[in-house]
Every structure is written in C-alpha cells, then in structure tokens.
Design an enzyme around this catalytic site. Structure first.
Site, PDB file in Angstrom:
ATOM      1  CB  ILE A 173      -4.644  11.344  21.039  1.00  0.00           C
ATOM      2  CG1 ILE A 173      -5.332  12.714  21.093  1.00  0.00           C
ATOM      3  CG2 ILE A 173      -5.244  10.362  22.028  1.00  0.00           C
ATOM      4  CD1 ILE A 173      -6.811  12.697  20.691  1.00  0.00           C
ATOM      5  CB  CYS A 174      -3.623  13.702  24.886  1.00  0.00           C
ATOM      6  SG  CYS A 174      -3.807  14.755  26.333  1.00  0.00           S
ATOM      7  CB  ALA A 175       0.256  13.091  27.713  1.00  0.00           C
ATOM      8  CE1 TYR A 187      -4.002  19.365  26.890  1.00  0.00           C
ATOM      9  CE2 TYR A 187      -1.987  20.010  28.027  1.00  0.00           C
ATOM     10  CZ  TYR A 187      -3.362  20.107  27.854  1.00  0.00           C
ATOM     11  OH  TYR A 187      -4.091  20.942  28.655  1.00  0.00           O
ATOM     12  CB  SER A 217      -4.506  13.707  17.691  1.00  0.00           C
ATOM     13  OG  SER A 217      -5.520  14.671  17.602  1.00  0.00           O
TER      14      SER A 217
END
Length: 183
Positions: free
Chosen positions: A101-103, A122, A150
């Site tokens: 998720i994210c980075a 992200y 995500s």
C-alpha cells in the site's frame, strides 16, 4: 488459518500498518509483525510499534501472504532490504499473495512482481519508475491475480478488507466489515 507476515520498517505509515494488522486479526488471520531489526519501530508520525519478532527470525517460516505498509522513509527501507526482495520473489514463485500500500508498491516493482500487471500506489510513486509493462490504476485497491496494491492511508480499510476476502472469503469479509459500522 491463514498466516500473514507484515514487515515493519522505521518510518512506516502507522495508519496503514495498524489498520491491516487489526482487521486481519479481527478476521481470525494469524498476523506476525517483524521489524527489519530488533527493537521498536518509530512510524512516520511518531507512533511507536513493537513488532512481534524480527524479520531474520521468521525468514524460514511459512506464510500465505506478505503485506508491506507504505509511508516514508519506511517504504524506502523495505525497498533497500535484499531480504524483503528475496522474500517477495519466493512468495510469488510459490503462488502466494504479496500486497503493498501507498509507497510500498515500488518494492513489489523492484522485486519484478508488477511486470504485466495492473497496480496502484500513492500518487506518483509508480509513475516515477520505469514500468512499461505495468498498467497504473487509480482505484483504491487493485487485485491482479495474487498481487494486491492500494493507494494510501485513506484506502487502508478497503485494502485490509480485500486482503481478508482473499484469505478468508467473502463471508468473513462481510462479518468484519459489518462490525466496523462503515457507511
């Protein structure tokens, strides 16, 4: 019962890490948190988490899924750790789930797991990489076979619920989600 490893790196995003840990445990999934090194992990906003163990101690263990929380510099630390890259490749070779998720999807990219897949991250993280065979998506959660990605802290709950569905089924996801009283 499914077993999930969540590596925790200094500077990880606490909202993502704790949300995934909490919801998976609510679903009856065994979650093992492992620090890249011994001791507490100070997250990106100063929250301190105490991992269950170290990554080194569980590298030989069997897991159904590895989930990478994002945040900076946490995702960079994961990306620079050769043990994480080897673990991700091993999980993929065994047909097991990898999620980020994210980075942290950039770590999946470095391990070669996003090649020919749809993925999200992200904003800007995957765009900064040379990934000609990866279809970048802006959905909250993207599941492409056994690779799940995500967007960020705001999508952490949706991400965790998708992980539950993959590991424990739609009914267990619905049970956990109903108890959260989501709109």
């Amino acid at each position: 019962m499914a077993r999930v490893l969540i590596p925790l790196a200094q500077g990880c995003e606490e909202l993502e890490a704790v949300t995934v840990i909490d919801l998976l445990r609510r679903a009856g999934v065994e979650v093992v948190t492992a620090g890249l090194e011994e001791g507490p992990v100070t997250c990106s906003r100063g929250v301190v988490l105490v991992p269950d163990t170290t990554l080194e101690a569980v590298l030989g263990d069997d897991f159904d899924m590895v989930v990478l929380p994002g945040g900076l510099p946490g995702a960079d630390h994961l990306n620079e750790d050769p043990r994480i890259i080897r673990l991700l490749r091993q999980m993929a070779d065994q047909g097991k789930y990898t999620a980020a998720i994210c980075a942290a999807p950039k770590v999946l990219a470095r391990a070669g797991l996003l090649q020919g897949r749809r993925a999200t991250s992200y904003p800007g993280v995957l765009d900064a990489l040379d990934l000609p065979d990866t279809v970048r998506d802006e959905e909250a959660v993207v599941a492409d076979d056994r690779v799940i990605t995500s967007r960020g802290p705001g999508t952490a709950m949706d991400f965790a619920l998708e992980l539950i569905e993959k590991l424990a089924g739609r009914d267990q996801r619905a049970t956990v989600e109903a108890a959260l009283v989501r709109p």
